[in-house]
Design a protein around this motif. Structure first.
Motif, PDB file in Angstrom:
ATOM      1  N   GLU A 134      15.079  -2.928  78.638  1.00  0.00           N
ATOM      2  CA  GLU A 134      13.992  -3.587  77.880  1.00  0.00           C
ATOM      3  C   GLU A 134      13.296  -2.568  76.968  1.00  0.00           C
ATOM      4  OE1 GLU A 134      10.846  -5.441  80.219  1.00  0.00           O
ATOM      5  OE2 GLU A 134      10.083  -6.403  78.403  1.00  0.00           O
ATOM      6  N   TYR A 164      15.469 -19.338  87.090  1.00  0.00           N
ATOM      7  CA  TYR A 164      15.514 -18.304  88.126  1.00  0.00           C
ATOM      8  C   TYR A 164      16.548 -17.261  87.720  1.00  0.00           C
ATOM      9  CZ  TYR A 164      16.769 -16.270  92.668  1.00  0.00           C
ATOM     10  OH  TYR A 164      17.081 -15.417  93.687  1.00  0.00           O
ATOM     11  N   ASP A 192      22.313  -4.503  84.946  1.00  0.00           N
ATOM     12  CA  ASP A 192      22.457  -3.319  85.808  1.00  0.00           C
ATOM     13  C   ASP A 192      23.824  -2.653  85.624  1.00  0.00           C
ATOM     14  OD1 ASP A 192      19.926  -3.729  86.875  1.00  0.00           O
ATOM     15  OD2 ASP A 192      20.677  -4.964  88.514  1.00  0.00           O
ATOM     16  N   SER A 239      17.709 -13.401  88.346  1.00  0.00           N
ATOM     17  CA  SER A 239      17.604 -12.156  89.116  1.00  0.00           C
ATOM     18  C   SER A 239      18.927 -11.415  89.031  1.00  0.00           C
ATOM     19  CB  SER A 239      17.246 -12.486  90.552  1.00  0.00           C
ATOM     20  OG  SER A 239      18.312 -13.174  91.146  1.00  0.00           O
ATOM     21  N   GLY A 240      19.114 -10.456  89.945  1.00  0.00           N
ATOM     22  CA  GLY A 240      20.360  -9.693  89.931  1.00  0.00           C
ATOM     23  C   GLY A 240      21.541 -10.572  90.288  1.00  0.00           C
ATOM     24  N   GLY A 241      21.437 -11.218  91.442  1.00  0.00           N
ATOM     25  CA  GLY A 241      22.555 -12.005  91.943  1.00  0.00           C
ATOM     26  C   GLY A 241      22.553 -13.450  91.490  1.00  0.00           C
TER      27      GLY A 241
END
Ligand code: ATP
Ligand code: FE2
Length: 327
Positions: A179, A130, A162, A132-134
């Protein structure tokens, strides 16, 4: 049975309508907050959520071709996530459940990523990467619970991308642009490969990449960042597969849209004679359908929640959830 699922742990408000039986997603509407500059302030994201909530809800019902009366159950993401965002969405979910007199279930956001992957692919008992950002976690089901086998010790992988993007003045979310730039990378520049047992760490890579960006081609730094971070993730996920003796690997989270990451993990799975699964893009990112589907699983296993059970849980751990819907 029809469930309305509401997601709002971070930058996205997502509302999905899902019918049970074999998974049937009737609608899955998203509205993502992108700050005009800089990073995401939780309060601004929460304000965004409250201002777009009704529109997202109406669009979702319209796309599903249902009215309020058709809803049998409401699920919402109770945590983990940003406090102000969670509170906003929880308040909306509770009001809706009270008004419609329907049962309400608070869903663990990380587990929802895994359950929608199991529903939408042939994966049965996978190890989930998993990303993701956080969040960055390696999760698998063992002895009645979803357990975290490895995770980031500092920032999430998406957050690392980010933040690096912001140094290059790329607007949030920077992952897709990085990417693209990485595809034109020609040279690998060494970055601190940080695997500690089953865990990973990205902040050192971010610092090093920020320094290198001033002396090397940006495309080469993006390429090197992807190669380093994704190799680290592939290493820990392979170790989790070996330890748990599972042969399926499932991807989840926005960063899993990245083709290079998908290729690396797929290759590793094939070399171990395992199977690789990745749900479609609109279900990889934060979305309401995954919350609705997980709420349906919970409800059908007999789970009920009263108002206090639906208090938000900013640091809700994956392994705190009693998984009543699996053997
Ligand atoms: P969570 O609340 O679970 O932490 P999130 O709020 O970060 O999730 P997601 O929609 O799952 O939301 O993921 C967004 C992240 O995915 C951003 O950090 C973004 O840069 C990253 N991302 C999106 N597409 C790509 C890509 N092609 N390559 C790398 N990263 C990507
Ligand atoms: Fe997520």
């Amino acid at each position: 049975m029809i469930c309305l699922g509401i997601e709002g742990t971070a930058h996205t408000v997502g509302i999905g309508v899902v019918r049970d039986g074999p998974v049937n997603i009737l609608s899955n509407v998203l509205n993502m907050y992108s700050p005009p500059s800089g990073g995401i302030h939780p309060r601004d994201a929460a304000n965004h959520h409250s201002s777009v909530f009704v529109d997202v809800l109406e669009e979702s019902l319209e796309k599903a071709n249902i009215g309020f009366d058709d809803i049998d159950l409401i699920g919402f993401s109770v945590g983990p996530g940003l406090g102000p965002c969670l509170r906003t969405v929880a308040t909306a979910a509770r009001s809706l459940a009270l008004y419609l007199k329907k049962p309400l279930l608070g869903v663990n956001h990380c587990i929802a990523h895994l359950e929608i992957g199991r529903a939408m692919t042939d994966a049965d008992d996978p190890v989930l990467l998993y990303v993701s950002g956080g969040n960055t976690q390696v999760i698998a089901f063992l002895n009645g619970r979803y357990r975290v086998f490895g995770e980031t010790l500092d920032i999430g992988i998406g957050n690392c991308l980010d933040k690096f993007g912001r140094k290059m003045e790329i607007k949030f979310p920077a992952g897709p642009k990085i990417e693209e730039m990485a595809e034109n990378g020609k040279k690998y520049v060494p970055l601190p490969y940080s695997v500690k047992g089953m865990d990973v760490s990205f902040s050192g890579i971010l610092t090093a990449a920020t320094v290198l960006m001033k002396k090397e081609r940006r495309e080469d730094v993006c390429f090197s960042m992807q190669e380093t971070c994704f190799s680290m993730l592939t290493e820990v996920v392979e170790r989790a597969m070996a330890h748990t003796e599972k042969d399926e690997i499932l991807l989840g989270g926005g960063v899993a849209s990245n083709k290079r990451l998908q290729d690396m993990v797929k290759k590793m799975a094939e070399e171990r004679e395992g199977r690789f699964y990745c749900p479609p893009q609109n279900l990889l990112v934060d979305n309401g359908a995954m919350i609705a589907w997980t709420a349906l699983l919970m409800h059908k296993s007999g789970m009920k929640m009263n108002a206090t059970d639906t208090s938000i849980r900013q640091n809700f751990r994956t392994d705190e959830v009693e998984v009543t819907w699996r053997d």
